[in-house]
Write a protein that holds these residues in place. Structure first.
Motif, PDB file in Angstrom:
ATOM      1  N   ASP A  37       0.821  -1.208   0.000  1.00  0.00           N
ATOM      2  CA  ASP A  37       0.000   0.000   0.000  1.00  0.00           C
ATOM      3  C   ASP A  37       0.858   1.262   0.000  1.00  0.00           C
ATOM      4  N   GLU A  38       1.982   1.219   0.729  1.00  0.00           N
ATOM      5  CA  GLU A  38       2.853   2.394   0.828  1.00  0.00           C
ATOM      6  C   GLU A  38       4.086   2.274  -0.051  1.00  0.00           C
ATOM      7  N   ASN A  39       4.232   1.137  -0.736  1.00  0.00           N
ATOM      8  CA  ASN A  39       5.351   0.900  -1.656  1.00  0.00           C
ATOM      9  C   ASN A  39       6.709   1.125  -0.975  1.00  0.00           C
ATOM     10  N   ARG A  40       6.853   0.505   0.200  1.00  0.00           N
ATOM     11  CA  ARG A  40       8.106   0.655   0.942  1.00  0.00           C
ATOM     12  C   ARG A  40       8.302  -0.524   1.887  1.00  0.00           C
ATOM     13  N   LEU A  41       9.511  -0.656   2.398  1.00  0.00           N
ATOM     14  CA  LEU A  41       9.799  -1.667   3.402  1.00  0.00           C
ATOM     15  C   LEU A  41       9.354  -1.175   4.773  1.00  0.00           C
ATOM     16  N   GLU A  42       8.962  -2.126   5.625  1.00  0.00           N
ATOM     17  CA  GLU A  42       8.652  -1.846   7.019  1.00  0.00           C
ATOM     18  C   GLU A  42       9.427  -2.843   7.867  1.00  0.00           C
ATOM     19  N   ALA A  43       9.783  -2.436   9.063  1.00  0.00           N
ATOM     20  CA  ALA A  43      10.443  -3.362   9.983  1.00  0.00           C
ATOM     21  C   ALA A  43       9.427  -4.430  10.371  1.00  0.00           C
ATOM     22  N   LEU A  44       9.813  -5.696  10.245  1.00  0.00           N
ATOM     23  CA  LEU A  44       8.885  -6.775  10.573  1.00  0.00           C
ATOM     24  C   LEU A  44       8.609  -6.831  12.068  1.00  0.00           C
ATOM     25  N   HIS A  45       9.649  -6.701  12.888  1.00  0.00           N
ATOM     26  CA  HIS A  45       9.465  -6.740  14.344  1.00  0.00           C
ATOM     27  C   HIS A  45       9.300  -5.301  14.850  1.00  0.00           C
ATOM     28  N   HIS A  46      10.352  -4.539  14.831  1.00  0.00           N
ATOM     29  CA  HIS A  46      10.323  -3.093  15.070  1.00  0.00           C
ATOM     30  C   HIS A  46      11.633  -2.521  14.533  1.00  0.00           C
ATOM     31  N   PRO A  47      11.698  -1.229  14.271  1.00  0.00           N
ATOM     32  CA  PRO A  47      12.879  -0.664  13.609  1.00  0.00           C
ATOM     33  C   PRO A  47      14.127  -0.561  14.481  1.00  0.00           C
ATOM     34  N   PHE A  48      14.082  -1.100  15.695  1.00  0.00           N
ATOM     35  CA  PHE A  48      15.237  -1.068  16.582  1.00  0.00           C
ATOM     36  C   PHE A  48      15.826  -2.469  16.780  1.00  0.00           C
ATOM     37  N   THR A  49      15.295  -3.443  16.027  1.00  0.00           N
ATOM     38  CA  THR A  49      15.789  -4.819  16.095  1.00  0.00           C
ATOM     39  C   THR A  49      17.102  -4.919  15.344  1.00  0.00           C
ATOM     40  N   ALA A  50      18.074  -5.565  15.950  1.00  0.00           N
ATOM     41  CA  ALA A  50      19.400  -5.707  15.340  1.00  0.00           C
ATOM     42  C   ALA A  50      19.367  -6.731  14.198  1.00  0.00           C
ATOM     43  N   PRO A  51      20.133  -6.450  13.146  1.00  0.00           N
ATOM     44  CA  PRO A  51      20.243  -7.432  12.066  1.00  0.00           C
ATOM     45  C   PRO A  51      21.229  -8.535  12.440  1.00  0.00           C
ATOM     46  N   ASN A  52      21.055  -9.699  11.849  1.00  0.00           N
ATOM     47  CA  ASN A  52      22.002 -10.794  12.031  1.00  0.00           C
ATOM     48  C   ASN A  52      23.337 -10.350  11.461  1.00  0.00           C
ATOM     49  N   GLN A  53      24.377 -10.368  12.286  1.00  0.00           N
ATOM     50  CA  GLN A  53      25.675  -9.837  11.875  1.00  0.00           C
ATOM     51  C   GLN A  53      26.274 -10.581  10.689  1.00  0.00           C
ATOM     52  N   SER A  54      26.022 -11.885  10.591  1.00  0.00           N
ATOM     53  CA  SER A  54      26.582 -12.618   9.454  1.00  0.00           C
ATOM     54  C   SER A  54      25.923 -12.214   8.140  1.00  0.00           C
ATOM     55  N   ASP A  55      24.713 -11.659   8.194  1.00  0.00           N
ATOM     56  CA  ASP A  55      24.018 -11.228   6.975  1.00  0.00           C
ATOM     57  C   ASP A  55      24.511  -9.874   6.466  1.00  0.00           C
ATOM     58  N   VAL A  56      25.042  -9.059   7.369  1.00  0.00           N
ATOM     59  CA  VAL A  56      25.466  -7.713   6.963  1.00  0.00           C
ATOM     60  C   VAL A  56      26.985  -7.550   6.976  1.00  0.00           C
ATOM     61  N   ALA A  57      27.699  -8.622   7.348  1.00  0.00           N
ATOM     62  CA  ALA A  57      29.163  -8.553   7.348  1.00  0.00           C
ATOM     63  C   ALA A  57      29.673  -8.355   5.931  1.00  0.00           C
ATOM     64  N   ASN A  58      30.781  -7.694   5.824  1.00  0.00           N
ATOM     65  CA  ASN A  58      31.425  -7.467   4.521  1.00  0.00           C
ATOM     66  C   ASN A  58      30.503  -6.786   3.517  1.00  0.00           C
ATOM     67  N   GLY A  59      29.711  -5.825   4.001  1.00  0.00           N
ATOM     68  CA  GLY A  59      28.877  -5.031   3.104  1.00  0.00           C
ATOM     69  C   GLY A  59      27.586  -5.689   2.674  1.00  0.00           C
ATOM     70  N   GLY A  60      27.133  -6.734   3.377  1.00  0.00           N
ATOM     71  CA  GLY A  60      25.868  -7.389   3.032  1.00  0.00           C
ATOM     72  C   GLY A  60      24.704  -6.415   3.100  1.00  0.00           C
ATOM     73  N   ASP A  61      23.705  -6.626   2.269  1.00  0.00           N
ATOM     74  CA  ASP A  61      22.553  -5.734   2.163  1.00  0.00           C
ATOM     75  C   ASP A  61      21.632  -5.903   3.365  1.00  0.00           C
ATOM     76  N   ILE A  62      21.480  -4.853   4.145  1.00  0.00           N
ATOM     77  CA  ILE A  62      20.641  -4.920   5.341  1.00  0.00           C
ATOM     78  C   ILE A  62      19.192  -5.214   4.980  1.00  0.00           C
ATOM     79  N   LYS A  63      18.770  -4.830   3.779  1.00  0.00           N
ATOM     80  CA  LYS A  63      17.388  -5.075   3.361  1.00  0.00           C
ATOM     81  C   LYS A  63      17.095  -6.563   3.191  1.00  0.00           C
ATOM     82  N   GLN A  64      18.140  -7.367   3.028  1.00  0.00           N
ATOM     83  CA  GLN A  64      17.983  -8.817   2.869  1.00  0.00           C
ATOM     84  C   GLN A  64      18.321  -9.579   4.156  1.00  0.00           C
ATOM     85  N   ALA A  65      18.667  -8.870   5.194  1.00  0.00           N
ATOM     86  CA  ALA A  65      19.148  -9.499   6.429  1.00  0.00           C
ATOM     87  C   ALA A  65      18.019 -10.126   7.247  1.00  0.00           C
ATOM     88  N   ARG A  66      18.402 -11.089   8.041  1.00  0.00           N
ATOM     89  CA  ARG A  66      17.511 -11.644   9.051  1.00  0.00           C
ATOM     90  C   ARG A  66      17.636 -10.799  10.308  1.00  0.00           C
TER      91      ARG A  66
END
Length: 187
Positions: A37-66
């Motif tokens: 409806d808003e054509n954007r990403l939303e935080a699934l849990h809340h916007p203060f939840t930490a991303p999985n470090q292995s998903d964002v290490a070495n420049g990994g895309d935070i939008k694809q992170a767990r």
């Protein structure tokens, strides 16, 4: 609503054995979901939840992170959940950017938090349990209202305290809230 459909179908098709206890610990949540409806990403849990470090290490895309988030499910009902929180400004800025919050808006709404991160907030997390839900499940009750000491009615009123109650005009003035009166119907 979809959860109720799932539970109804499972019960109708005899897929849920009576008298058994099943516990599930869910840990693989994505950081974001797409709001069409808003054509954007939303935080699934809340916007203060930490991303999985292995998903964002070495420049990994935070939008694809767990997310480092977790739910505890008992017999198909969530009875607890929580997450590890972001504690670094650079990570929080990436999350705000991913959900479409401008730098100005992020600073206006959360500047105090971003500034605090500069002084070394420790890694931290939390979890909350819905003990009333768990008691409902263990007692075999059909409704959470059956196990809450002072349940609210379907219209969110408390029969014990008569809440919500009236608010004084002085309180409304303090909060800069005006009453919107419904026009009287002509007879």
């Amino acid at each position: 609503a979809l959860d109720r459909v799932r539970q109804f179908v499972a019960k109708t098709l005899d897929m849920v054995p009576e008298g058994q206890h099943a516990v599930l610990w869910i840990t693989e949540f994505p950081m974001f979901e797409f709001n069409e409806d808003e054509n954007r990403l939303e935080a699934l849990h809340h916007p203060f939840t930490a991303p999985n470090q292995s998903d964002v290490a070495n420049g990994g895309d935070i939008k694809q992170a767990r997310a480092i988030a977790y739910d505890l499910v008992y017999n198909g009902v969530e009875v607890g959940g929580g997450s590890l929180r972001i504690y670094r400004r650079d990570v929080q800025e990436k999350v705000f950017d991913a959900i479409g919050l401008s730098e100005e808006e992020a600073e206006e709404k959360f500047g105090y938090l971003m500034e605090a991160f500069q002084f070394g907030a420790p890694p931290h997390g939390g979890m909350a349990f819905g003990l009333d839900r768990l008691v409902m499940m263990l007692a075999g009750a059909k409704s959470i209202r059956d196990v809450i000491a002072f349940p609210k009615t379907a219209t969110a009123q408390c029969l014990l305290t008569a809440a919500p109650g009236d608010v004084s005009d002085a309180q409304l003035d303090d909060l800069h809230i005006a009453k919107a009166l419904k026009p009287e119907k002509a007879v």
